[in-house]
Design a protein around this motif. Sequence first.
Motif, short mmCIF file in Angstrom:
data_model
loop_
_atom_site.label_atom_id
_atom_site.label_comp_id
_atom_site.label_asym_id
_atom_site.label_seq_id
_atom_site.Cartn_x
_atom_site.Cartn_y
_atom_site.Cartn_z
N CYS B 204 0.85 -1.20 0.00
CA CYS B 204 0.00 0.00 0.00
C CYS B 204 0.88 1.25 0.00
O CYS B 204 0.60 2.22 -0.71
N ASP B 205 1.96 1.23 0.80
CA ASP B 205 2.86 2.37 0.85
C ASP B 205 3.52 2.61 -0.51
O ASP B 205 3.69 3.74 -0.95
N ILE B 206 3.91 1.52 -1.17
CA ILE B 206 4.53 1.64 -2.49
C ILE B 206 3.54 2.24 -3.48
O ILE B 206 3.86 3.17 -4.22
N VAL B 207 2.32 1.72 -3.49
CA VAL B 207 1.31 2.22 -4.43
C VAL B 207 1.07 3.71 -4.17
O VAL B 207 1.02 4.52 -5.11
N GLU B 208 0.95 4.08 -2.90
CA GLU B 208 0.71 5.49 -2.57
C GLU B 208 1.88 6.37 -3.02
O GLU B 208 1.69 7.41 -3.66
#
Lengths: 362, 362
Positions: B204-208
């Motif tokens: 999720c952090d990477i996508v964000e």
Amino acid sequence: MSNGNEDFPPELRRDPITGVWVIIANRAGRPSGDLEEKVLPESACPFCPTREHVTPPEICAVRPEGGEANGPGWQIRVVPNKFKALDINLPLQRQGIGIYDWISGRGAHEVIVETPDHHALMRNIPREHMKLIVDIYAARIAHLRRDHNLRHVVLFRNYRTAAGASLSHPHSQIIALPIVPKLVKDKLRAARDYYAHRERCIFCDIVEHELETNQRVAVQNEDFVALVPFAARFPYEVHIYPRRHQYDFLVMEEYEKWGFVDILQDVLRRYFVLLGDKKTGWNVPYNMVLQTAPNTAPRPGRPDYWGTIEYDYHWHVEMIPRLTKMAGFEWGTGFYINVVLPERAAGELRDVSVPAQPEQQS
Amino acid sequence: MSNGNEDFPPELRRDPITGVWVIIANRAGRPSGDLEEKVLPESACPFCPTREHVTPPEICAVRPEGGEANGPGWQIRVVPNKFKALDINLPLQRQGIGIYDWISGRGAHEVIVETPDHHALMRNIPREHMKLIVDIYAARIAHLRRDHNLRHVVLFRNYRTAAGASLSHPHSQIIALPIVPKLVKDKLRAARDYYAHRERCIFCDIVEHELETNQRVAVQNEDFVALVPFAARFPYEVHIYPRRHQYDFLVMEEYEKWGFVDILQDVLRRYFVLLGDKKTGWNVPYNMVLQTAPNTAPRPGRPDYWGTIEYDYHWHVEMIPRLTKMAGFEWGTGFYINVVLPERAAGELRDVSVPAQPEQQS
């Protein structure tokens, strides 16, 4: 970090999930990765004598009769890779970018042109010349390790297009990296952990077990053993180990180098008889990779922990014939499917009858 | 353990140094691994309607108009792989052999024939049919997980010979393994460690981060994002993530499946315009791999620890165009060289103009 322009300096990036480092390098102009066998004719080969100016200026060469650098008369020649994956002139920089890790692409990428003979086949190169090649391998590794920013040196040989070679003139390559790759770190850690509990080298134990059970030994001589690994990833994969415990390629004794040359050529001859192309004389496409210790030389201000590496690690050479293609399953899982039973591959390699002498070169 | 005879049951072996598991399986008779494009004509294709008897009896099929099993009239058909890497009928046995680890080759190897149309191209398959394919993917994974001895299911699609496909009729494959592969375990551990310190999903952090910086986003829709990873291993590699946190492919909602179908076809259309063969209509050879959670169903007498997996893991699809060949360097180090800057690949994929509608099928 580069911003998308055509020509960018090489860089290293780490995958935050898998921990794998990737080199991002503009190697445009490099002969393309087509799948069909491509053989550049001798008349256009950049590695042939009289075409020395086509490569970048040489790093070193073996010239028994003397002669000018970058002229003919050499027997072995080391040059920078023209389409280099790393650049020795870049400053070493490390950076965190959000959750990512980045290192400038400082490193070396060299080509060892192993003979002036465009058509030579490694299995038939005279023993004395092979010894010179092994000497050069060792000399280049030793030299590159003097740069303490280069933490690991990989020596490899891609033979034929299917194995990733873009030129057919006999050559090996060296890549010196500013980090120790994850796979190598995993192997080092496994060897260290094994030693911590037993005070024995895991590779020595494997060699002993294999010699005892004799199910997967392909060939052996006084100083070396060639095994098909218990969990071979590829059909006819072979690992060559020195019998005497030695953690690093550079601690191999002079007399042992002859044994290494012999077993290497022996394996290649067996590959040829079993898997090679009898019409052209070409061997099966293969990759050869030297697995040896990283650069353990101390770095000012950046302590490393090498623990018991001299006792727990054991250099070896991996030989991988390229008979099958990696597919989605392998990429996704790091899991391999091998269609030839290792015991069977070893038996075939052991039983095949090979000429004791090199074949007549065509 | 097998003893070298021609026909042996599949088995799994673990490399004691790298921890990597290898399947050893006799897949003799399997179309060979030649490097040139081989296209079996429609008239000899085992996956085409009216040739249902050539495959092993079907596991399930989509037959909207009804009809007999193993007869025509199907739209999607799931059959055991005739040249199977694992065998569902083997008992599960584990054994230590000296310092080695061995498991019998119990597992499943299935083929999902995705359409009766021999010449269909996934990028042009009608959206409603694609949704049925995704439903079948999910149904097979759910079904295989009911066998608690199967600990991980890998779904993958090899497209064209260069990507390891031996048949051109559109199909995907599923392999269900009695263990969780090391690479998957490494990823699970990295995600769990990240969560332990931050209580956030690393994916999720990477996508964000990627949506914010917008340097490596190839394409997005309401529910999915397709990124070129920061440390892409291959030119034009793309990872597809659901935007909503979901650890497992099977928790995807019905409405999200449409977004998945759309982004998958969108990526494939962009691949075709950038890298495909305009003359034949064939796309670039590629591997598609579904990376999702292992089988977390409890096993009697063999407890597993899954920790925070529902919160820390995030399923995704890896798309890997096969433009370059792995060579010795990659085998030896687990280190990749990518010649196309990820930001540039993402930019090209983003900017390419693709038809909103499927092309007319030839």
